[in-house]
Each structure stands twice: as C-alpha cells, then as structure tokens.
Design an enzyme around this catalytic site. Structure first.
Site, short mmCIF file in Angstrom:
data_model
loop_
_atom_site.label_atom_id
_atom_site.label_comp_id
_atom_site.label_asym_id
_atom_site.label_seq_id
_atom_site.Cartn_x
_atom_site.Cartn_y
_atom_site.Cartn_z
NE ARG A 94 34.99 49.46 42.30
CZ ARG A 94 35.78 49.25 41.25
NH1 ARG A 94 37.02 49.70 41.26
NH2 ARG A 94 35.34 48.58 40.20
CE LYS B 10 35.05 51.80 34.16
NZ LYS B 10 36.09 50.80 34.27
NE ARG C 194 20.87 26.18 44.44
CZ ARG C 194 19.65 26.31 43.91
NH1 ARG C 194 19.32 25.67 42.80
NH2 ARG C 194 18.74 27.08 44.49
CG HIS D 33 39.48 44.57 40.30
ND1 HIS D 33 38.94 45.82 40.50
CD2 HIS D 33 39.11 44.21 39.04
CE1 HIS D 33 38.28 46.19 39.41
NE2 HIS D 33 38.37 45.23 38.51
CD GLU E 170 38.45 43.63 28.91
OE1 GLU E 170 38.74 44.84 28.84
OE2 GLU E 170 37.30 43.21 29.10
#
Ligand code: PLP
Length: 281
Positions: free
Chosen positions: A100, A147, A52, A102, A180
């Site tokens: 950081r 957020k 898994r 995305h 969005e």
C-alpha cells in the site's frame, strides 16, 4: 452451464479467483470496469464497451499495452465456456499488486478479471407497471470527511505532482479555496496567526489536525478562521502538512512560489516541538 471467472490469463471457478490484499483495486478502487451482455454467442455492442474501457483506462493513466490483453478473445471464449443463453459479463482491470502506497509504481502488472453469469431477468411486472424513482443530491465524489478507500482522485493527483517534481498535491475547490493534500491536512501561518481549512465535508477531519489546534491553543497561537485561498497559501509565512504518518511536515514551496526564505519557519518548529512533547514516549 456454470458461472465462470477469468483471472489473469486463465478461466476458473469464481470461488478459486481470489485477489491479493495488496491489489490496488481493493486498496484504492484503483481500477475500471465494464459490464457487457451477450445474447447467445453474440456480445452486444462489444466494440463500444471495449472503446469505453480503453477510455477509462486512459483516464486513470493505466497503460495496458505492454501486457497484450485481448479483451474480445476473453469475452468470446468466456461466453462459449459458460454456455448461458443470455450472459452478463463483468470485466475489471486494476492497476495491480503493490504494498500500500498512494504513489503507484510504473511497472505494475495489471490484474484482469472477468465473470460470466446469467443475465438477470427483469421482472415482467416492473416492465408492465413501470417503477418509481426519488431525486437525491449528487454526492458522488463528495463526503471527503469519510476515510473511504475510493482514493482514485488522490492517487492520480499525487502521481501527477511527483511527475512534475513536487512532493504532493493540494486540492483546491472550484472557487479557489484550499482544502487538503492527498493524504494530509494543510496549515498556513500568516503573520502571527495559524490558518487551516475549516471542518467540512470537503476535507478529512484529521486527528493530527485537531491535536495541532490544541497545541496551538496551549502555546497561545491565534487562529485565523478566514478561508485559505491559493494566493494566501502562496504568500504565507509558513506552510505545513499534518497526518498521523507525517505528524508535522514543513512545506517550503507552493506551485512556483518559495515560502518565506525556503526553510521551515519558526512557528512550524515550535508547534512540532509541542507536538513531540505530547507523544507517549
Ligand atoms: N486528509 C487526508 C485526505 C488523509 O488521507 C489523511 C490521512 O490519511 C489526513 C488528511 C490526515 O488525517 P490524520 O491526521 O487523522 O492521519
């Protein structure tokens, strides 16, 4: 017998195992986990748990094969070192450390942690008497207006978009309504009017979005409150994204459709000018 941690290749005291603030598991919940229990030296259903774990890793596009991580050996050694009669083993694999962003890099070294603690004892009274439960709406993966840092769907969506040659991805509801982008709100200009998805729990209520709506009012741009569908977006005269980082960023292609003549449109430019005029400097 002592609680034990495993952290990127070595066993240590859990207090010594600290991760970077740039770890994507911390920044984005960009990670997967398993919990296995062991009776004496025997982990229970370990093969199933590791299968898994592998499936979870595949689902989040995390290929750990180059890193030769032997989870079975980690689990067995940890159980032996910790020495509990019954052990609860927590395993977590994050995509690794990256400033950081995305969009994740393809060459990150995954963070692998495990902890070995005594298996919690379930109160015999609970077993004897049973327990109560209450039904709740299934809001897991809802509340996009928060957020929250659990951005795994967003980072997988933008990575897929990049791989396919797009700048970003735009989320669409099951009924075909545009919501969005992965870290910005979206606007379309259809004829004279400006459209953006209404505030709901399905989008982040962007501060920039709100500011743009005020700019639109100031320069007397009419608002169209109807839902923004994919076909409306593809055939819009203008499209743009908004966020604190982007302010207003024109979009000139949606899927395989070029928006108008493929150049930022006049209302986008006017709104951007109005936006910039309102900045403090
Ligand atoms: N939507 C999402 C999912 C976001 O992550 C962001 C910003 O990070 C936005 C919209 C835009 O919000 P704001 O204009 O407040 O920066």
């Amino acid at each position: 017998m002592q609680e034990l941690a495993y952290f990127n290749g070595r066993f240590c005291d859990p207090a010594e195992a600290t991760i970077s603030i740039n770890d994507r598991g911390f920044q984005y919940a960009d990670s997967v986990y398993e919990v296995v229990v062991a009776f004496g030296a025997q982990p229970f259903c370990l093969a199933e748990h590791l299968a898994r774990l592998q499936r979870s890793l595949e689902l989040i596009d995390l290929d750990i094969t180059p890193h030769n991580i032997n989870f079975e050996a980690i689990v067995r050694e940890g159980i032996e070192r910790a020495g509990f009669d019954r052990t609860m083993i927590y395993i977590q694999v994050t995509r690794g450390v990256q400033p950081r962003a995305h969009v994740y890099a393809d060459d990150l070294v995954p963070t692998v942690i495990a902890t070995f603690r005594p298996k919690p004892v379930i109160d015999p009274a609970m077993r004897a008497n049973g327990v109560s439960v209450v039904t709740v709406d299934d809001t897991r993966r809802a509340h996009c207006e928060a957020k929250a840092t659990s951005l795994l769907p967003n980072i997988l969506a933008i990575k897929k978009a990049k791989r396919e040659g797009f700048h970003d991805a735009v989320f669409v509801s099951p009924s075909g309504q545009v919501r969005e982008a992965t870290s910005s709100n979206i606007f379309a200009v259809c004829g004279p009017a400006l459209l953006t998805p209404a505030r709901s729990s399905s989008i982040l209520h962007g501060i920039t979005r709100k500011y743009i709506l005020q700019c639109a009012k100031r320069i007397e741009v009419p608002l169209d409150q109807s839902p923004l569908t994919v076909s409306k977006l593809e055939s819009a005269d203008e499209v743009f994204l908004s966020s604190s980082v982007l302010d207003i960023l024109p979009v000139t292609r949606v899927n395989d459709k070029t928006i108008a003549d493929g150049k930022p449109g006049p209302l986008t430019t006017r709104l951007h000018k109005c936006f910039l005029e309102g900045l403090p400097v």
